[in-house]
Design an enzyme around this catalytic site. Structure first.
Site, PDB file in Angstrom:
ATOM      1  N   ASN A 273       0.806  -1.233   0.000  1.00 11.64           N
ATOM      2  CA  ASN A 273       0.000   0.000   0.000  1.00 11.64           C
ATOM      3  C   ASN A 273       0.836   1.279   0.000  1.00 11.64           C
ATOM      4  OD1 ASN A 273       0.750  -0.457   2.655  1.00 11.64           O
ATOM      5  ND2 ASN A 273      -1.168   0.291   3.514  1.00 11.64           N
TER       6      ASN A 273
ATOM      7  N   ARG B  13      11.213   4.017   5.086  1.00 12.31           N
ATOM      8  CA  ARG B  13      11.071   4.169   6.537  1.00 12.31           C
ATOM      9  C   ARG B  13      11.891   3.108   7.273  1.00 12.31           C
ATOM     10  NH1 ARG B  13       5.183   5.237   8.864  1.00 12.31           N
ATOM     11  NH2 ARG B  13       4.849   3.014   8.995  1.00 12.31           N
TER      12      ARG B  13
ATOM     13  N   PRO C 231       9.975  -6.688  -0.698  1.00 10.36           N
ATOM     14  CA  PRO C 231       8.742  -5.932  -0.939  1.00 10.36           C
ATOM     15  C   PRO C 231       7.592  -6.875  -1.283  1.00 10.36           C
ATOM     16  CG  PRO C 231      10.146  -5.850  -2.881  1.00 10.36           C
ATOM     17  CD  PRO C 231      10.898  -6.650  -1.844  1.00 10.36           C
ATOM     18  N   ALA C 232       6.383  -6.352  -1.289  1.00 14.14           N
ATOM     19  CA  ALA C 232       5.206  -7.148  -1.660  1.00 14.14           C
ATOM     20  C   ALA C 232       5.276  -7.509  -3.142  1.00 14.14           C
ATOM     21  CB  ALA C 232       3.940  -6.339  -1.388  1.00 14.14           C
TER      22      ALA C 232
ATOM     23  N   SER D 247      -0.122  -7.173   8.002  1.00 15.55           N
ATOM     24  CA  SER D 247      -1.244  -7.591   8.849  1.00 15.55           C
ATOM     25  C   SER D 247      -0.769  -8.153  10.187  1.00 15.55           C
ATOM     26  CB  SER D 247      -2.062  -8.662   8.129  1.00 15.55           C
ATOM     27  OG  SER D 247      -1.313  -9.861   8.072  1.00 15.55           O
TER      28      SER D 247
ATOM     29  N   GLU E 178       4.797  -3.169  12.521  1.00 15.37           N
ATOM     30  CA  GLU E 178       3.740  -2.174  12.273  1.00 15.37           C
ATOM     31  C   GLU E 178       2.574  -2.946  11.680  1.00 15.37           C
ATOM     32  OE1 GLU E 178       4.038   0.594  13.504  1.00 15.37           O
ATOM     33  OE2 GLU E 178       6.210   0.841  13.693  1.00 15.37           O
TER      34      GLU E 178
ATOM     35  N   ARG F 100      -7.019   9.124   2.195  1.00 10.22           N
ATOM     36  CA  ARG F 100      -5.604   9.096   1.800  1.00 10.22           C
ATOM     37  C   ARG F 100      -5.315   7.676   1.318  1.00 10.22           C
ATOM     38  NH1 ARG F 100      -1.157   8.032   5.773  1.00 10.22           N
ATOM     39  NH2 ARG F 100       0.804   8.576   4.755  1.00 10.22           N
TER      40      ARG F 100
ATOM     41  N   SER G  40       0.902  11.011  10.291  1.00 12.19           N
ATOM     42  CA  SER G  40       2.175  10.445   9.830  1.00 12.19           C
ATOM     43  C   SER G  40       3.179  11.546   9.499  1.00 12.19           C
ATOM     44  CB  SER G  40       1.938   9.589   8.584  1.00 12.19           C
ATOM     45  OG  SER G  40       0.944   8.630   8.860  1.00 12.19           O
TER      46      SER G  40
HETATM   47  O1  LIG Z   1      -0.651   0.863   6.144  1.00 10.83           O
HETATM   48  C1  LIG Z   1       0.091   1.574   6.831  1.00 10.83           C
HETATM   49  C2  LIG Z   1       1.251   2.209   6.298  1.00 10.83           C
HETATM   50  C3  LIG Z   1       1.652   3.438   7.054  1.00 10.83           C
HETATM   51  C4  LIG Z   1       1.117   4.651   6.449  1.00 10.83           C
HETATM   52  C5  LIG Z   1       1.713   5.886   7.035  1.00 10.83           C
HETATM   53  O2  LIG Z   1       2.905   5.931   7.324  1.00 10.83           O
HETATM   54  O3  LIG Z   1       0.993   6.847   7.189  1.00 10.83           O
END
Ligand SMILES: O=CCCCC(=O)O
Length: 483
Positions: free
Chosen positions: A157, A165, A181-182, A235, A256, A284, A447
């Site tokens: 996503n 990050r 990565p996915a 997840s 996370e 978003r 964020s």
């Molecule tokens: O799905 C979560 C990813 C984190 C999004 C973010 O950093 O705002």
């Protein structure tokens, strides 16, 4: 799209120290969710490839750990600059493989690049301390060392931002890493890796393994004694599996995981501000975010106006191909995502929820779901308990603030909560009561690379971003010294 063309042209390299062909020769199809066309094939790494990536990370580790903080800072700064220089190309690539609207994708690239800038600034600030022991007999010297090889597992996503990050603080700390990565969005990760190599990150310091054998490959890496930490965004279900895997080698973990964010609109909220915030918190990334507002609890005096206002804004969104620059809502990532959203909406409606707008898939090629507002959603609806990950806003009215807070906290998740009130005292009191790692008070977005991102309860462990994020990649070393 240069990178998509590169992978269409016949070579399917993976980054293991250097670009090389996968051992297996098998490939993964990457599709454009806007029309389901295959846009590229990339190498499908084997378990042996994954372990070769650990070899490469191990070979590069001593030299990278020995670089000066200033050298690492300058390379990370260059990563930021090159990423911004290529922001439009990267944003188009993200839209192409993830489907998200171009404006969201551009926002993501800028957010992603900021992690390089932030950690370039943190690199020289890995500061230890020396103190005199209370006995006066010795000194306590504390320093921080790179923890070791990091395995980084990222979702589809935010294919750029979740990678940076993790990679930026890992490299800043002096660790080398393997990124997985996915499979839905490998091109962005590969493009970011190319930029990093161009910026001066040495071969082997970052490695990218794209694989459909995620469980086996990540499992094998987590059992390699050279690996010392794993960072995962995804997840809670997969997070639990990785935590079990990580236990065997007693790895440090940063998780996370899922969310179920409540969005509370108190009786004294500014209605327009709350609606603006709701659109950001919900829409978003087309709602495909762990931070997305998942449930709206609105004070009865504002309930009907909020519901109608949100429905007007949602129904006014321009839905279209993610790559079109005026699109405001692109497709969901794949057919399963749409199916899950549709099931949650149907369940809510069957239990008595009112469809104010949307409430259906869109009849066009690709994986589209209409921007949807559901009112009067009953407490037992599955949509209030599960992450929707789509453009659907379920709204519940409340008369009693304490009861609304109880509902907001009645979830195994605790990533983020949103709260609107004009009374700062109330806002801070309720923020303190919210059982989540983050609270957005009179804001639809929290964020920020400079802020600690992370959740409580089943939403995860550890924090990313900010000064805290680098600690996930550092080991504390205490030396007792007699001077
Ligand atoms: O799905 C979560 C990813 C984190 C999004 C973010 O950093 O705002």
């Amino acid at each position: 799209m240069t990178i998509a063309r590169k992978y269409q042209s016949g070579r399917h390299p993976i980054l293991i120290g250097d670009w090389r062909d996968s051992e297996t020769g098998a490939t993964i199809e990457v599709r454009n969710p806007s029309n389901d066309d295959v846009i590229a094939h990339v190498a499908n790494a084997s378990v042996a490839d994954a372990l070769a990536a650990v070899d490469a990370a191990a070979a590069a580790a001593p030299a990278w750990a020995a670089t000066s903080p200033r050298q690492r800072a300058e390379i990370l700064r260059k990563c930021f600059e090159l990423m911004i220089a290529e922001e439009r190309e990267l944003a188009r690539l993200i839209s192409l493989e993830n489907g998200k609207a171009y404006s969201d994708a551009l926002g993501e690239v800028r957010y992603a690049a900021e992690f390089f800038r932030w950690y370039s600034e943190e690199t020289p600030r890995i500061i230890g301390e020396m103190s005199l022991a209370p006995s006066g007999q010795n000194h306590i010297l504390v320093s921080y060392e790179p923890v070791g090889i990091a395995v980084l597992v990222t979702p589809w996503n935010f294919p750029a931002a979740m990678a940076t990050r993790k990679m930026a603080p890992a490299l800043a700390a002096g660790c080398t890493c393997v990124l997985k990565p996915a499979t839905e969005t490998p091109l962005t990760a590969l493009a970011v890796a190319e930029i990093m190599l161009k910026a001066g990150v040495p071969k082997g310091a970052i490695n990218v393994i794209v694989t459909s054998r995620s469980g086996k490959s990540v499992g094998a890496m987590l059992h390699d004694p050279r690996v010392r930490t794993v960072s995962f965004t995804g997840s809670t279900e997969v997070g639990r599996i990785l935590l079990r895997e990580a236990a065997d080698q007693v790895l440090t973990t940063s998780m996370e995981l899922g969310g179920n964010a409540p969005f509370l609109v108190c009786h004294d909220a500014n209605l327009n501000a709350a609606l603006d915030g709701a659109m950001v918190a919900k829409m978003r990334n087309g709602g495909e975010a762990c931070t997305a507002a998942n449930r709206f609890y609105v004070a009865r005096n504002l309930y009907e106006d909020f519901t109608q206002g949100l429905a007007r804004r949602m129904s006014g969104l321009k839905v279209g191909d993610g790559i079109d620059e005026d699109t405001q809502l692109g497709p969901m990532v794949n057919a399963e995502a749409v199916l899950k959203i549709d099931e949650l909406v149907r369940d809510a409606v069957a239990r008595g929820a009112r469809v104010v707008t949307g409430g259906r898939r869109l009849n066009r090629p690709g994986h589209f779901y209409a921007p949807t507002v559901l009112a009067d959603v009953p407490e037992d609806a599955a949509i209030l308990k599960n992450e929707i990950f789509g453009p659907v806003a379920p709204i519940v009215p409340f008369d009693d603030e304490a009861h609304a807070m109880k509902l907001a906290n009645d979830t195994e998740f605790g990533l983020i909560s949103y709260l609107y009130t004009e009374d700062l005292k109330r806002g801070l009191r309720l923020s303190g009561q919210m059982q989540s790692g983050m609270v957005a008070l009179n804001r639809g977005l929290a964020s920020d690379p400079a802020a600690p991102f992370g959740g409580s309860k089943a939403s995860g462990l550890g924090r990313e971003g900010s000064t805290e994020g680098i600690k996930e990649y550092l080991e504390t070393k205490y030396i007792a010294v007699s001077l």
